[in-house]
Design an enzyme around this catalytic site. Structure first.
Site, short mmCIF file in Angstrom:
data_model
loop_
_atom_site.label_atom_id
_atom_site.label_comp_id
_atom_site.label_asym_id
_atom_site.label_seq_id
_atom_site.Cartn_x
_atom_site.Cartn_y
_atom_site.Cartn_z
N LYS A 186 0.92 -5.33 -4.08
CA LYS A 186 0.26 -4.56 -5.10
C LYS A 186 -1.13 -4.52 -4.85
CE LYS A 186 3.98 -4.01 -7.83
NZ LYS A 186 5.12 -4.61 -7.04
C1 LIG Z 1 6.27 -5.09 -8.12
C2 LIG Z 1 6.95 -4.75 -9.36
C3 LIG Z 1 7.61 -5.66 -10.46
C4 LIG Z 1 7.87 -6.95 -10.11
O1 LIG Z 1 6.92 -7.78 -9.53
P1 LIG Z 1 7.19 -9.04 -8.78
O2 LIG Z 1 5.93 -9.82 -8.81
O3 LIG Z 1 7.47 -8.34 -7.32
O4 LIG Z 1 8.35 -9.78 -9.39
C5 LIG Z 1 8.06 -5.08 -11.71
N1 LIG Z 1 7.86 -3.68 -11.94
C6 LIG Z 1 7.32 -3.01 -11.17
C7 LIG Z 1 6.97 -1.35 -11.56
C8 LIG Z 1 6.70 -3.21 -9.91
O5 LIG Z 1 6.62 -2.43 -8.95
#
Ligand SMILES: *Cc1c(COP(=O)(O)O)cnc(C)c1O
Length: 396
Positions: A186
């Protein structure tokens, strides 16, 4: 979404603060922790950056969604409206609470189509969950007015759009609750982590208790704390929070680099006949983590994606055939394949996803290509990439 591209001395310093004391937990051990409270410090800093009253850090973005839904009182049989184009975490978090995911079409914003949302509302609907996919946002004004009219919770999944804004407000802060992920890929990362933001004091307290077994966090003897309601463990560790603190300092620099690199690619592609771009709702500014564009037909898009991949242009995504981000790839959801028994509310209320018409979503996603924007690209690399993409797409 490149937090991992810039892991460095700042992150190591923050983690070492924690390693030196050995207090890896975010709560308690006041005497041993040498006054390091990384999770708490992250929450205070992040709330300020997001211009909200409260932030709750948790162990992942999926945990953030689950805790956010729980903190708003959503449970068994409640219907939550979500888009066909998102990450699997959307329905995972809803199902984890026994609530029912209701999938609706997206439009050329690549996010929830407000008309499709309104059409899906029933007396069981409790929440609308727009997902700001690939750096840009849903039409939040339209969704908010629908939510106000029907007395529904507006929960923004801003996991892929940290730093974007809408009507001058940080994405995630416009609705009743906003969620972020700080997983490894992210915009900023904790290794693993997530956050919930809100201006609602009750939701904030509920989230605080729920993510830590229902602990009321009153006094400084954990064992003596009471538990006003059932909770779970979605806590983040102090080590992960420490990484996030260093990354948070770098956020504005990341956003600036993303915008710069995005702009070079966009200007190159804008000159190509037949290439159009994802619509950004009026009043919105992307976080520039992806450049999302459309080709005229599904066939041309498939051909273009193949040519881009064969030319070695990494990080160009064609979501239509992707296992994780579009309903076509969610065979396990469509057939409710679960390890254990699924609750009767979910079985009774879920759409028959094998026979639901998502042709409107297909028509958009079938023509979408997204290029990830990296911040580690040198100026020459971005310019080369722009020229290559332009050449390939023009010839198609
Ligand atoms: C990455 C992501 C999540 C979940 O996050 P994690 O930390 O990997 O559990 C939820 N929604 C979206 C749109 C994402 O890109």
């Amino acid at each position: 979404m490149p937090g991992f591209e810039i892991f460095g001395a700042e992150e190591r310093k923050q983690v070492n603060d924690v390693l030196e004391t050995g207090v890896l937990m975010r709560y308690g051990f006041d005497g041993m922790r040498n006054n390091h409270w990384k999770a708490k410090e992250f929450e205070t800093t992040f709330a300020k950056r997001m211009d909200v009253d409260y932030c709750q850090l948790v162990s992942s973005g999926t945990a953030a969604l689950t805790v956010a839904l729980a903190s708003a009182g959503i449970g068994a049989g409640d219907e939550v409206i979500m888009p066909t184009f998102t990450f699997v975490a959307s329905f995972e978090s809803i199902l984890a609470l026994g609530a029912v995911p209701i999938l609706v079409d997206i439009d050329d914003t690549l996010t929830l189509d407000p008309k499709a949302v309104e059409a899906a509302i029933t007396e069981k609907t409790k929440c609308v969950m727009p997902v700001h996919m690939c750096g840009s946002m849903a039409d939040l004004k339209a969704l908010k007015s629908i939510c106000d009219k029907h007395n529904l919770i507006l929960l923004e999944d801003a996991c892929q759009a940290l730093g974007g804004t809408y009507e001058g407000k940080p994405l995630g802060s416009y609705g009743d609750l906003g969620c972020f992920s700080f997983d490894y890929v992210k915009t900023i990362t904790c290794g693993e982590g997530g956050a919930i933001i809100t201006n609602n004091k009750k939701f904030a307290l509920n989230a605080d208790h729920y993510q830590d077994h229902g602990h009321d966090h009153v006094g400084n003897d954990r064992g003596a704390e009471t538990h006003p309601f059932l909770g779970y463990n979605f806590r983040i560790s102090e080590l992960n929070a420490a990484v996030g603190l260093a990354q948070l300092d770098k956020l504005d620099g990341i956003l600036k680099m993303q915008k710069q690199n995005y702009t070079i690619l966009r200007e190159a592609l804008e000159t190509i006949e037949g290439v159009t771009f994802r619509r950004v709702p009026k009043g919105g500014e992307e976080n520039y983590s992806f450049l999302n564009f459309f080709l005229p037909t599904e066939e041309l898009t498939k051909k273009a994606h193949k040519a881009l991949s064969e030319a070695g242009l990494d990080a160009c995504f064609y979501w239509f055939t992707n296992n994780w981000h579009y309903v076509n790839g969610w065979e396990h959801l469509r057939n409710l394949k679960s390890l254990g028994n699924i609750s009767s509310e979910v079985k009774d209320q879920m759409q028959d996803l094998n026979n639901t018409n998502f042709s409107k979503s297909d028509a958009v996603i079938g023509r979408t290509i997204s290029s990830l924007i990296k911040i580690g690209w040198t100026e020459k690399q971005v310019n080369d990439r722009a020229a290559k993409m332009k050449h390939i797409l023009s010839s198609i």
